[in-house]
Design a protein around this motif. Structure first.
Motif, PDB file in Angstrom:
ATOM      1  N   GLU A 297      33.370 140.342  30.730  1.00 41.84           N
ATOM      2  CA  GLU A 297      34.559 140.185  31.568  1.00 41.84           C
ATOM      3  C   GLU A 297      35.803 140.466  30.743  1.00 41.84           C
ATOM      4  N   LYS A 298      36.720 141.198  31.361  1.00 45.99           N
ATOM      5  CA  LYS A 298      38.016 141.461  30.741  1.00 45.99           C
ATOM      6  C   LYS A 298      39.016 141.651  31.866  1.00 45.99           C
ATOM      7  N   GLU A 299      40.158 141.037  31.707  1.00 49.89           N
ATOM      8  CA  GLU A 299      41.199 141.138  32.727  1.00 49.89           C
ATOM      9  C   GLU A 299      41.562 142.604  32.961  1.00 49.89           C
ATOM     10  N   GLY A 300      41.653 142.987  34.236  1.00 48.99           N
ATOM     11  CA  GLY A 300      41.986 144.355  34.597  1.00 48.99           C
ATOM     12  C   GLY A 300      40.779 145.267  34.736  1.00 48.99           C
ATOM     13  N   TYR A 301      39.576 144.712  34.506  1.00 54.89           N
ATOM     14  CA  TYR A 301      38.340 145.496  34.569  1.00 54.89           C
ATOM     15  C   TYR A 301      37.316 144.795  35.452  1.00 54.89           C
ATOM     16  N   LYS A 302      36.445 145.592  36.051  1.00 52.16           N
ATOM     17  CA  LYS A 302      35.369 145.041  36.872  1.00 52.16           C
ATOM     18  C   LYS A 302      34.413 144.263  35.979  1.00 52.16           C
ATOM     19  N   PRO A 303      34.007 143.051  36.409  1.00 48.87           N
ATOM     20  CA  PRO A 303      33.003 142.347  35.614  1.00 48.87           C
ATOM     21  C   PRO A 303      31.688 143.131  35.649  1.00 48.87           C
ATOM     22  N   ALA A 304      30.940 143.059  34.582  1.00 48.06           N
ATOM     23  CA  ALA A 304      29.659 143.779  34.504  1.00 48.06           C
ATOM     24  C   ALA A 304      28.643 142.884  33.811  1.00 48.06           C
ATOM     25  N   PHE A 305      27.388 142.998  34.240  1.00 49.80           N
ATOM     26  CA  PHE A 305      26.326 142.319  33.510  1.00 49.80           C
ATOM     27  C   PHE A 305      25.270 143.353  33.167  1.00 49.80           C
ATOM     28  N   ILE A 306      24.591 143.090  32.062  1.00 50.73           N
ATOM     29  CA  ILE A 306      23.528 143.985  31.618  1.00 50.73           C
ATOM     30  C   ILE A 306      22.344 143.153  31.174  1.00 50.73           C
TER      31      ILE A 306
ATOM     32  N   ASP B 239      26.801 155.192  18.897  1.00 56.74           N
ATOM     33  CA  ASP B 239      27.863 156.159  18.598  1.00 56.74           C
ATOM     34  C   ASP B 239      28.855 156.315  19.740  1.00 56.74           C
ATOM     35  N   GLY B 240      28.696 155.529  20.812  1.00 60.61           N
ATOM     36  CA  GLY B 240      29.611 155.613  21.947  1.00 60.61           C
ATOM     37  C   GLY B 240      29.256 156.699  22.937  1.00 60.61           C
ATOM     38  N   VAL B 241      28.053 157.258  22.837  1.00 60.14           N
ATOM     39  CA  VAL B 241      27.590 158.301  23.753  1.00 60.14           C
ATOM     40  C   VAL B 241      26.922 157.612  24.956  1.00 60.14           C
ATOM     41  N   ILE B 242      27.202 158.100  26.140  1.00 60.60           N
ATOM     42  CA  ILE B 242      26.664 157.494  27.354  1.00 60.60           C
ATOM     43  C   ILE B 242      25.146 157.631  27.410  1.00 60.60           C
ATOM     44  N   ILE B 243      24.463 156.499  27.652  1.00 61.22           N
ATOM     45  CA  ILE B 243      23.018 156.480  27.871  1.00 61.22           C
ATOM     46  C   ILE B 243      22.755 156.563  29.374  1.00 61.22           C
ATOM     47  N   SER B 244      23.425 155.694  30.118  1.00 60.34           N
ATOM     48  CA  SER B 244      23.278 155.644  31.575  1.00 60.34           C
ATOM     49  C   SER B 244      24.356 154.723  32.132  1.00 60.34           C
ATOM     50  N   THR B 245      24.385 154.599  33.449  1.00 66.61           N
ATOM     51  CA  THR B 245      25.239 153.559  34.011  1.00 66.61           C
ATOM     52  C   THR B 245      24.545 152.230  33.735  1.00 66.61           C
ATOM     53  N   VAL B 246      25.328 151.165  33.736  1.00 67.09           N
ATOM     54  CA  VAL B 246      24.752 149.833  33.562  1.00 67.09           C
ATOM     55  C   VAL B 246      23.799 149.546  34.724  1.00 67.09           C
ATOM     56  N   ALA B 247      24.182 149.962  35.937  1.00 72.64           N
ATOM     57  CA  ALA B 247      23.335 149.733  37.118  1.00 72.64           C
ATOM     58  C   ALA B 247      21.984 150.431  36.975  1.00 72.64           C
ATOM     59  N   GLU B 248      21.966 151.662  36.458  1.00 72.68           N
ATOM     60  CA  GLU B 248      20.700 152.384  36.263  1.00 72.68           C
ATOM     61  C   GLU B 248      19.819 151.661  35.245  1.00 72.68           C
ATOM     62  N   HIS B 249      20.427 151.215  34.158  1.00 73.94           N
ATOM     63  CA  HIS B 249      19.678 150.468  33.141  1.00 73.94           C
ATOM     64  C   HIS B 249      19.086 149.198  33.752  1.00 73.94           C
ATOM     65  N   ASN B 250      19.917 148.440  34.476  1.00 73.53           N
ATOM     66  CA  ASN B 250      19.450 147.183  35.070  1.00 73.53           C
ATOM     67  C   ASN B 250      18.342 147.428  36.089  1.00 73.53           C
ATOM     68  N   GLU B 251      18.447 148.516  36.827  1.00 73.45           N
ATOM     69  CA  GLU B 251      17.415 148.873  37.813  1.00 73.45           C
ATOM     70  C   GLU B 251      16.084 149.138  37.108  1.00 73.45           C
ATOM     71  N   LYS B 252      16.166 149.795  35.980  1.00 76.39           N
ATOM     72  CA  LYS B 252      14.962 150.188  35.230  1.00 76.39           C
ATOM     73  C   LYS B 252      14.226 148.983  34.632  1.00 76.39           C
ATOM     74  N   VAL B 253      14.974 148.039  34.078  1.00 77.60           N
ATOM     75  CA  VAL B 253      14.342 146.909  33.383  1.00 77.60           C
ATOM     76  C   VAL B 253      14.460 145.594  34.138  1.00 77.60           C
TER      77      VAL B 253
END
Length: 176
Positions: free
Chosen positions: A69-78, A136-150
């Motif tokens: 969580e960070k002010e000004g940003y959508k909350p996310a869970f992984i 290295d800051g390279v995109i692996i996937s969206t958080v939603a895709e990762h959460n869907e997978k595992v």
């Protein structure tokens, strides 16, 4: 006689090597939490929390849910998944059944994934989604895709962990 000595030596080595991963890896793992932008509050299902960038030592055997969580940003869970590593097969070969049982029960052969837990947060009001990044800051996937997978596996693990904790608390309460 030579066969007896060899058999005893092999048995002693197997017993002595039992729990190899416990000795080499330990039962905990240091996990780094990063976010873009930095300064997000991280709340881990174990009750631990920190502000990114940070590092927390976590049990290898436990699946986790991590909220950012960070002010000004959508909350996310992984979801962070405890995965059995290749050390288990090697441990059984080198250390025998005892080593496999010891390391399997305490999670020493497991590793937590992803590592690091690095999330690019999405600004409030944007169409963007939070992204999972590699070290290295390279995109692996969206958080939603990762959460869907595992997700199914991690949710099952979290439920088992909660059940085990409830049983332990009830046992302690009954003892007191």
């Amino acid at each position: 006689m030579k066969k007896v000595v060899t058999a005893i030596s092999i048995s002693a080595a197997a017993f002595g090597l039992g729990g190899c991963a416990t000795v080499i890896n330990g039962t905990s793992q240091d996990i780094q939490f990063q976010s873009e932008p930095e300064g997000a509050v991280v709340a881990i299902s174990t009750g631990a929390s920190c502000e990114t960038p940070c590092e927390v030592s976590l049990k290898r055997r436990n699946d986790l849910r991590v909220d950012f969580e960070k002010e000004g940003y959508k909350p996310a869970f992984i979801y962070v998944q405890s995965r059995t590593g290749g050390a288990m097969a090697g441990n059984i070969l080198a250390g025998g059944l005892i080593g496999g049982i010891v390391d399997g029960s305490n999670g020493a052969t497991n590793s937590l994934y992803p590592r690091p837990v690095y999330v690019r947060l999405a600004a409030l009001g944007s169409d963007e989604e939070p992204m999972l990044l590699d070290k290295d800051g390279v995109i692996i996937s969206t958080v939603a895709e990762h959460n869907e997978k595992v997700g199914a596996d991690v949710e099952e693990g979290l439920a088992k962990q909660a059940e085990k904790a409830a049983k332990k608390a009830a046992k302690k309460e009954a003892k007191d």
